[in-house]
Scaffold this active site. Structure first.
Site, mmCIF file in Angstrom:
data_model
loop_
_atom_site.group_PDB
_atom_site.id
_atom_site.type_symbol
_atom_site.label_atom_id
_atom_site.label_comp_id
_atom_site.label_asym_id
_atom_site.label_seq_id
_atom_site.Cartn_x
_atom_site.Cartn_y
_atom_site.Cartn_z
ATOM 1 N N ASP A 4 -0.833 -3.833 -21.033
ATOM 2 C CA ASP A 4 -2.243 -3.433 -21.046
ATOM 3 C C ASP A 4 -2.703 -3.098 -19.619
ATOM 4 O O ASP A 4 -3.313 -2.040 -19.370
ATOM 5 C CB ASP A 4 -3.047 -4.615 -21.629
ATOM 6 C CG ASP A 4 -4.466 -4.269 -22.009
ATOM 7 O OD1 ASP A 4 -4.832 -3.081 -21.967
ATOM 8 O OD2 ASP A 4 -5.216 -5.207 -22.366
ATOM 9 N N SER A 38 2.987 -8.286 -28.798
ATOM 10 C CA SER A 38 2.960 -9.770 -28.889
ATOM 11 C C SER A 38 4.159 -10.454 -28.240
ATOM 12 O O SER A 38 4.223 -11.696 -28.277
ATOM 13 C CB SER A 38 2.837 -10.262 -30.345
ATOM 14 O OG SER A 38 1.546 -10.016 -30.854
ATOM 15 N N GLY A 62 5.096 -10.627 -25.071
ATOM 16 C CA GLY A 62 4.924 -11.081 -23.691
ATOM 17 C C GLY A 62 4.141 -12.385 -23.700
ATOM 18 O O GLY A 62 4.604 -13.375 -24.264
HETATM 19 N N1 AR6 Z 1 6.110 -0.544 -20.453
HETATM 20 C C1 AR6 Z 1 6.667 -1.077 -21.577
HETATM 21 N N2 AR6 Z 1 6.615 -2.395 -21.872
HETATM 22 C C2 AR6 Z 1 5.977 -3.203 -20.990
HETATM 23 C C3 AR6 Z 1 5.365 -2.729 -19.795
HETATM 24 C C4 AR6 Z 1 5.455 -1.330 -19.554
HETATM 25 N N3 AR6 Z 1 4.907 -0.776 -18.467
HETATM 26 N N4 AR6 Z 1 4.826 -3.805 -19.154
HETATM 27 C C5 AR6 Z 1 5.090 -4.901 -19.898
HETATM 28 N N5 AR6 Z 1 5.791 -4.545 -20.995
HETATM 29 P P1 AR6 Z 1 2.387 -8.215 -23.025
HETATM 30 P P2 AR6 Z 1 1.317 -9.292 -25.570
HETATM 31 C C6 AR6 Z 1 6.301 -5.384 -22.097
HETATM 32 O O1 AR6 Z 1 2.281 -9.564 -22.402
HETATM 33 O O2 AR6 Z 1 2.369 -10.336 -25.642
HETATM 34 C C7 AR6 Z 1 -2.381 -8.624 -21.984
HETATM 35 O O3 AR6 Z 1 -2.981 -9.333 -20.963
HETATM 36 C C8 AR6 Z 1 6.525 -6.840 -21.864
HETATM 37 O O4 AR6 Z 1 7.763 -7.051 -21.158
HETATM 38 O O5 AR6 Z 1 1.936 -7.047 -22.258
HETATM 39 O O6 AR6 Z 1 0.991 -8.504 -26.818
HETATM 40 C C9 AR6 Z 1 -3.377 -8.159 -23.037
HETATM 41 O O7 AR6 Z 1 -4.630 -7.833 -22.459
HETATM 42 C C10 AR6 Z 1 6.596 -7.369 -23.288
HETATM 43 O O8 AR6 Z 1 7.915 -7.134 -23.831
HETATM 44 O O9 AR6 Z 1 1.564 -8.173 -24.446
HETATM 45 C C11 AR6 Z 1 -3.461 -9.319 -23.951
HETATM 46 O O10 AR6 Z 1 -4.372 -10.293 -23.463
HETATM 47 C C12 AR6 Z 1 5.634 -6.467 -24.042
HETATM 48 O O11 AR6 Z 1 5.349 -5.368 -23.157
HETATM 49 C C13 AR6 Z 1 -2.071 -9.898 -23.933
HETATM 50 O O12 AR6 Z 1 -1.501 -9.488 -22.695
HETATM 51 C C14 AR6 Z 1 4.314 -7.099 -24.437
HETATM 52 O O13 AR6 Z 1 3.902 -8.032 -23.460
HETATM 53 C C15 AR6 Z 1 -1.200 -9.313 -25.032
HETATM 54 O O14 AR6 Z 1 0.017 -10.002 -25.059
#
Ligand code: AR6
Length: 172
Positions: free
Chosen positions: A35, A118, A120
């Site tokens: 995000d 979800s 991360g």
């Molecule tokens: N490109 C592709 N994947 C990515 C990137 C990128 N640039 N950066 C991270 N990921 P997360 P969630 C991956 O935590 O668990 C936020 O603060 C990462 O390695 O981003 O759904 C939101 O505002 C992981 O595999 O999302 C919410 O509050 C995946 O993206 C919360 O995090 C998702 O990790 C959402 O948590």
């Protein structure tokens, strides 16, 4: 069907697709992880548009323009926080994928890229998330000609491997 699904490693903000999916939170006002990376790459106009959306419930999705991204649209969906699997997490994660596909279809997107929603800070176990994501999208694509290609763009190797092994198991 399988030829419409791709799994690659990379940074989703750089994808040259019609729409990318953001793993957002219910405020839709930005955060960390993917995000944060999307808001950073798209620029401040994205936050301005998001402020007018009034948030988004878990399991639903809303669409904005892509601003400075190569992608034309961003589909913001809110995945469930993992609480052990007994609180409807799988249904909510499936709904995120269905609603994102529906919006991509409505906006005529040929190509769509997902992150591992979800997986991360929300803590969803990788192989279970991979199964829900792949099964849901595969089932829905039967109903839609568009998007033609759905690509998961994985930032890290563990997530990439989890998706590959679920896809591989379903192919054999
Ligand atoms: N490109 C592709 N994947 C990515 C990137 C990128 N640039 N950066 C991270 N990921 P997360 P969630 C991956 O935590 O668990 C936020 O603060 C990462 O390695 O981003 O759904 C939101 O505002 C992981 O595999 O999302 C919410 O509050 C995946 O993206 C919360 O995090 C998702 O990790 C959402 O948590």
């Amino acid at each position: 069907m399988q030829e419409r699904i791709e799994i690659v490693r990379g940074d989703i903000t750089q994808e040259r697709v019609d729409a990318i999916v953001n793993a957002a939170n219910e405020s839709l006002l930005g955060g960390g992880g993917v995000d944060g990376a999307i808001h950073c790459a798209a620029g401040p106009e994205l936050l301005a548009e998001c402020r007018g959306l009034g948030g988004c419930p878990t399991g639903q999705a809303k669409i904005t323009k892509g601003y400075q991204l190569p992608a034309k649209y961003i589909i913001h969906t809110v995945g469930p926080v993992w609480h052990g699997g007994g609180q409807g997490e799988a249904d909510l994660l499936a709904s995120c994928h269905r609603e994102s596909l529906r919006l991509a279809h409505q906006h005529g997107c040929e190509t769509l890229a997902f992150p591992a929603i979800s997986c991360g800070v929300y803590g969803y176990p990788l192989s279970e998330a991979a199964r829900v994501a792949l099964e849901t999208v595969r089932a829905e694509l039967v109903n839609y000609e568009l998007p033609r290609i759905v690509r998961w763009v994985m930032f890290d190797l563990r997530t990439y491997d989890a998706w590959k092994s679920v896809l591989g198991a379903s192919r054999s």
